[in-house]
Scaffold this active site. Structure first.
Site, PDB file in Angstrom:
ATOM      1  N   CYS A  61     -14.498   1.981  21.089  1.00  0.00           N
ATOM      2  CA  CYS A  61     -15.002   0.679  20.647  1.00  0.00           C
ATOM      3  C   CYS A  61     -16.465   0.508  21.040  1.00  0.00           C
ATOM      4  CB  CYS A  61     -14.140  -0.450  21.208  1.00  0.00           C
ATOM      5  SG  CYS A  61     -12.508  -0.494  20.432  1.00  0.00           S
ATOM      6  N   ARG A  89      -2.685  -2.694  -7.190  1.00  0.00           N
ATOM      7  CA  ARG A  89      -2.219  -3.503  -6.082  1.00  0.00           C
ATOM      8  C   ARG A  89      -1.372  -4.646  -6.625  1.00  0.00           C
ATOM      9  NH1 ARG A  89      -2.417   0.010  -3.013  1.00  0.00           N
ATOM     10  NH2 ARG A  89      -3.488   0.081  -1.005  1.00  0.00           N
ATOM     11  N   CYS A 126     -10.037   3.283  18.235  1.00  0.00           N
ATOM     12  CA  CYS A 126      -9.791   2.608  19.513  1.00  0.00           C
ATOM     13  C   CYS A 126      -8.694   3.317  20.315  1.00  0.00           C
ATOM     14  CB  CYS A 126      -9.380   1.160  19.231  1.00  0.00           C
ATOM     15  SG  CYS A 126      -8.850   0.241  20.667  1.00  0.00           S
ATOM     16  N   CYS A 128     -10.077  -2.858  20.582  1.00  0.00           N
ATOM     17  CA  CYS A 128      -9.935  -3.572  21.856  1.00  0.00           C
ATOM     18  C   CYS A 128     -11.277  -4.071  22.365  1.00  0.00           C
ATOM     19  CB  CYS A 128      -9.256  -2.693  22.902  1.00  0.00           C
ATOM     20  SG  CYS A 128     -10.324  -1.409  23.606  1.00  0.00           S
ATOM     21  N   CYS A 156       0.876  -1.177   0.000  1.00  0.00           N
ATOM     22  CA  CYS A 156       0.000   0.000   0.000  1.00  0.00           C
ATOM     23  C   CYS A 156       0.906   1.217   0.000  1.00  0.00           C
ATOM     24  CB  CYS A 156      -0.867  -0.033   1.253  1.00  0.00           C
ATOM     25  SG  CYS A 156      -1.713   1.500   1.648  1.00  0.00           S
ATOM     26  N   HIS A 157       0.375   2.346  -0.446  1.00  0.00           N
ATOM     27  CA  HIS A 157       1.242   3.526  -0.505  1.00  0.00           C
ATOM     28  C   HIS A 157       1.747   3.947   0.876  1.00  0.00           C
ATOM     29  CE1 HIS A 157       2.488   6.629  -3.518  1.00  0.00           C
ATOM     30  NE2 HIS A 157       3.210   6.821  -2.447  1.00  0.00           N
ATOM     31  N   THR A 158       1.004   3.617   1.919  1.00  0.00           N
ATOM     32  CA  THR A 158       1.441   4.013   3.269  1.00  0.00           C
ATOM     33  C   THR A 158       2.780   3.341   3.626  1.00  0.00           C
ATOM     34  OG1 THR A 158      -0.905   4.108   3.798  1.00  0.00           O
ATOM     35  CG2 THR A 158       0.600   4.302   5.644  1.00  0.00           C
ATOM     36  N   ARG A 186      -5.494   2.245  18.137  1.00  0.00           N
ATOM     37  CA  ARG A 186      -5.620   3.042  16.911  1.00  0.00           C
ATOM     38  C   ARG A 186      -4.256   3.166  16.233  1.00  0.00           C
ATOM     39  NH1 ARG A 186      -7.026   9.120  18.640  1.00  0.00           N
ATOM     40  NH2 ARG A 186      -8.727   8.031  19.672  1.00  0.00           N
ATOM     41  N   HIS A 223       1.315  -4.103   5.812  1.00  0.00           N
ATOM     42  CA  HIS A 223       0.112  -4.133   6.641  1.00  0.00           C
ATOM     43  C   HIS A 223      -1.126  -4.615   5.899  1.00  0.00           C
ATOM     44  CE1 HIS A 223       0.082  -0.230   4.702  1.00  0.00           C
ATOM     45  NE2 HIS A 223      -1.224  -0.225   4.855  1.00  0.00           N
ATOM     46  N   GLU A 224      -0.986  -4.956   4.615  1.00  0.00           N
ATOM     47  CA  GLU A 224      -2.139  -5.518   3.902  1.00  0.00           C
ATOM     48  C   GLU A 224      -1.831  -6.985   3.690  1.00  0.00           C
ATOM     49  OE1 GLU A 224      -4.076  -2.174   0.944  1.00  0.00           O
ATOM     50  OE2 GLU A 224      -3.235  -3.961   0.070  1.00  0.00           O
ATOM     51  N   CYS A 266     -12.899   0.080  25.052  1.00  0.00           N
ATOM     52  CA  CYS A 266     -12.739   1.513  25.317  1.00  0.00           C
ATOM     53  C   CYS A 266     -13.978   2.293  24.828  1.00  0.00           C
ATOM     54  CB  CYS A 266     -11.476   2.015  24.631  1.00  0.00           C
ATOM     55  SG  CYS A 266     -11.643   2.135  22.839  1.00  0.00           S
ATOM     56  N   CYS A 317      -6.491  -3.215   4.134  1.00  0.00           N
ATOM     57  CA  CYS A 317      -6.251  -1.772   4.237  1.00  0.00           C
ATOM     58  C   CYS A 317      -6.935  -1.018   3.121  1.00  0.00           C
ATOM     59  CB  CYS A 317      -4.758  -1.461   4.279  1.00  0.00           C
ATOM     60  SG  CYS A 317      -4.433   0.314   4.231  1.00  0.00           S
TER      61      CYS A 317
HETATM   62  P1  NAD Z   1      -1.422   5.347  -4.887  1.00  0.00           P
HETATM   63  O1  NAD Z   1      -0.061   5.937  -4.935  1.00  0.00           O
HETATM   64  O2  NAD Z   1      -1.662   4.047  -5.544  1.00  0.00           O
HETATM   65  O3  NAD Z   1      -2.459   6.394  -5.475  1.00  0.00           O
HETATM   66  C1  NAD Z   1      -2.403   7.785  -5.244  1.00  0.00           C
HETATM   67  C2  NAD Z   1      -2.838   8.502  -6.509  1.00  0.00           C
HETATM   68  O4  NAD Z   1      -2.931   9.911  -6.228  1.00  0.00           O
HETATM   69  C3  NAD Z   1      -1.848   8.344  -7.678  1.00  0.00           C
HETATM   70  O5  NAD Z   1      -2.533   7.881  -8.830  1.00  0.00           O
HETATM   71  C4  NAD Z   1      -1.285   9.769  -7.865  1.00  0.00           C
HETATM   72  O6  NAD Z   1      -0.995  10.048  -9.242  1.00  0.00           O
HETATM   73  C5  NAD Z   1      -2.439  10.622  -7.353  1.00  0.00           C
HETATM   74  N1  NAD Z   1      -2.053  11.971  -6.904  1.00  0.00           N
HETATM   75  C6  NAD Z   1      -0.966  12.329  -6.173  1.00  0.00           C
HETATM   76  N2  NAD Z   1      -0.987  13.669  -5.939  1.00  0.00           N
HETATM   77  C7  NAD Z   1      -2.091  14.145  -6.543  1.00  0.00           C
HETATM   78  C8  NAD Z   1      -2.673  15.441  -6.648  1.00  0.00           C
HETATM   79  N3  NAD Z   1      -2.099  16.515  -6.111  1.00  0.00           N
HETATM   80  N4  NAD Z   1      -3.834  15.571  -7.347  1.00  0.00           N
HETATM   81  C9  NAD Z   1      -4.426  14.494  -7.922  1.00  0.00           C
HETATM   82  N5  NAD Z   1      -3.925  13.244  -7.836  1.00  0.00           N
HETATM   83  C10 NAD Z   1      -2.775  13.077  -7.157  1.00  0.00           C
HETATM   84  O7  NAD Z   1      -1.801   5.269  -3.307  1.00  0.00           O
HETATM   85  P2  NAD Z   1      -2.937   4.433  -2.543  1.00  0.00           P
HETATM   86  O8  NAD Z   1      -2.367   3.155  -2.041  1.00  0.00           O
HETATM   87  O9  NAD Z   1      -4.180   4.435  -3.357  1.00  0.00           O
HETATM   88  O10 NAD Z   1      -3.136   5.362  -1.239  1.00  0.00           O
HETATM   89  C11 NAD Z   1      -3.671   6.666  -1.380  1.00  0.00           C
HETATM   90  C12 NAD Z   1      -3.478   7.474  -0.093  1.00  0.00           C
HETATM   91  O11 NAD Z   1      -4.295   6.929   0.956  1.00  0.00           O
HETATM   92  C13 NAD Z   1      -2.045   7.469   0.442  1.00  0.00           C
HETATM   93  O12 NAD Z   1      -1.761   8.746   0.981  1.00  0.00           O
HETATM   94  C14 NAD Z   1      -2.112   6.442   1.557  1.00  0.00           C
HETATM   95  O13 NAD Z   1      -1.092   6.668   2.505  1.00  0.00           O
HETATM   96  C15 NAD Z   1      -3.470   6.737   2.118  1.00  0.00           C
HETATM   97  N6  NAD Z   1      -4.115   5.703   2.922  1.00  0.00           N
HETATM   98  C16 NAD Z   1      -4.866   6.119   3.968  1.00  0.00           C
HETATM   99  C17 NAD Z   1      -5.557   5.199   4.724  1.00  0.00           C
HETATM  100  C18 NAD Z   1      -6.467   5.644   5.841  1.00  0.00           C
HETATM  101  O14 NAD Z   1      -6.956   4.782   6.574  1.00  0.00           O
HETATM  102  N7  NAD Z   1      -6.737   6.927   5.995  1.00  0.00           N
HETATM  103  C19 NAD Z   1      -5.450   3.834   4.424  1.00  0.00           C
HETATM  104  C20 NAD Z   1      -4.689   3.448   3.299  1.00  0.00           C
HETATM  105  C21 NAD Z   1      -4.029   4.391   2.555  1.00  0.00           C
HETATM  106 ZN    ZN Z   2     -10.818   0.211  21.809  1.00  0.00          ZN
END
Ligand code: NAD
Ligand code: ZN
Length: 400
Positions: A126, A393, A134, A120, A48-50, A138, A70-71, A123, A198
């Site tokens: 939850c 993915r 959580c 959990c 994942c991107h994270t 969290r 994490h996935e 809390c 994720c």
């Molecule tokens: P990814 O890199 O596959 O996709 C991101 C897309 O955003 C890309 O296609 C990129 O070209 C585009 N992008 C980047 N900057 C841009 C902008 N300024 N304007 C328009 N498009 C733009 O990533 P992903 O795996 O799909 O994850 C996306 C985001 O979600 C990441 O920041 C990731 O960390 C986050 N995330 C958050 C959670 C959560 O629970 N909040 C969970 C998973 C991932």
């Molecule tokens: Zn909890």
């Protein structure tokens, strides 16, 4: 009980020794699980991107050496202390009692999805129907150790290796808190449903649980990676009339059509802010927007492109450490709503099994998100594919 219960397991893991440097497959020692912990055998994981983002060390605290990931999908190889301390040992009866309660619903061999944020079940969060934040479990990207004793369960020749978001799935075996694993239908194919750990649940839930578009409404999705495409899928199943996809990478547009995206906007094609472009396309703004990029500029645009009076914007992307969200307060006074979410507001243990069932009942497609697969020995390829924007993915097969 498995034969390895209570013992240190030696196995392969992909270790990030330094920020941005290729991962190295090493032999690591994985200590047995402690109180309220489980040790999992990971069968499939995906990127994942994270992971990429914290590997690049753009995140809050760079912690190295670390095992990312994490996935994933896996099963138990050993349960908590409860499963391998004989109950007649007085000292351990205490441990069994304090652990047993939390793990009664899990057995070695159960199929599970580990999740970066936990539940959990005790809390106020939850207990609340509204929150999945959580108190105990969290997401915490700064913590590289287990909660129980502040230590890592991973080591190489005695040197500790940090965990990542409590999951560290780029390892054949990992230890997680029991609150961070969802027990799922054993018939679900782990090489597909691992993406629900994720990104896909996050994007889908961000739309259906948080943005909640009504039938016939217009939705803008910023970022068409896996998370954004899942958010688009959520808009499609909610009956959105128009789904506007926004991305800087035009190669994403073709793919996005499969996810119900009807129109595309590349901010690079315009010399005015993208929020203005969208407002002009939609007679004043979209009804809902979901930001899935991690770019603070896109977050601001996603908020400012929703219609005044009723528009709702949801932030999902993980920002850079020093980012600040800046907008004029008038944009809020004009009755726009700004929200954010982790994991699409799903409670991992309570809700994820039913998301897996959606896939099993063919109400949700996962195959279209999975564009690549590599063996574990080629995990760095998965990073290259994500960095070049080629993959949505990429599944990593742990047996390869
Ligand atoms: P990814 O890199 O596959 O996709 C991101 C897309 O955003 C890309 O296609 C990129 O070209 C585009 N992008 C980047 N900057 C841009 C902008 N300024 N304007 C328009 N498009 C733009 O990533 P992903 O795996 O799909 O994850 C996306 C985001 O979600 C990441 O920041 C990731 O960390 C986050 N995330 C958050 C959670 C959560 O629970 N909040 C969970 C998973 C991932
Ligand atoms: Zn909890």
């Amino acid at each position: 009980m498995s034969g390895t219960a209570g013992q240190v397991i030696r196995c392969k893991a992909a270790v990030a020794w330094e920020a941005g440097k290729p991962l190295v497959i090493e032999e690591v020692e994985v200590a047995p699980p402690q109180k309220n912990e489980v040790r999992l055998k990971i069968l499939f994981t995906s990127l994942c991107h994270t992971d990429v983002y914290f590997w690049e060390a753009k995140g809050q605290t760079p912690l190295f050496p670390r095992i990312f990931g994490h996935e994933a999908g896996g099963h138990f190889c050993a349960l908590t202390l409860a499963s391998f301390f004989p109950p007649f040992c007085a000292a351990d009866v205490r441990i069994v009692e304090s652990v047993g309660e939390g793990v009664t619903d899990l057995q070695p061999g159960d199929h599970v999805l580990p999740v970066f944020t936990g539940e959990c079940k005790e809390c106020p969060h939850c207990h609340s129907e509204e929150s999945n934040m959580c108190d105990l479990l969290r997401i915490n990207t700064d913590r590289g150790v287990m909660i129980n004793d502040g230590q890592s369960r991973f080591s190489i020749k005695g040197k500790p290796i940090y965990h990542f978001v409590g999951t560290s799935t780029f390892s054949e075996y990992t230890v997680t808190h029991v609150g961070c694993v969802a027990k799922i239908n054993p018939a679900a194919p782990l090489d597909k449903v691992c993406v629900l750990s994720c990104g896909i649940s996050t994007g889908f839930g961000a739309t259906v649980n948080v943005a909640k578009p009504k039938k016939g409404q217009t939705v803008a999705i910023f970022g068409l990676g896996a998370v954004g495409l899942a958010a688009a899928e959520g808009a499609r199943v909610s009956g959105a009339s128009r789904i506007i996809g926004v991305d800087l990478n035009p190669s994403r547009f073709n793919e996005a059509k499969k996810f119900g995206v009807t129109e595309f906007v590349n901010p690079k094609d315009y010399d005015k802010p993208v929020q203005q472009v969208i407002a002009e396309m939609t007679n004043g703004g979209v009804d809902r927007s979901v930001e899935c990029t991690g770019s603070v500029q896109a977050m601001i645009s996603a908020f400012e492109c929703v219609h005044d009076g009723w528009g709702v914007a949801v932030l999902v992307g993980v920002p850079n450490k020093d980012d600040a969200f800046k907008t004029h307060p008038m944009n809020l006074l004009n009755e726009r709503t700004l929200k954010g979410t982790f994991f699409g507001n799903y409670k991992p243990r309570s809700d994820l099994p039913s998301v897996v069932e959606k896939y099993m009942n063919k109400e949700m497609e996962l195959e279209k998100f999975i564009t690549h697969a590599v063996p574990f020995s080629e995990i760095n390829k998965a990073f290259d594919l994500m960095l070049s924007g080629e993959s949505i993915r990429c599944i990593i097969r742990m047996d390869g």
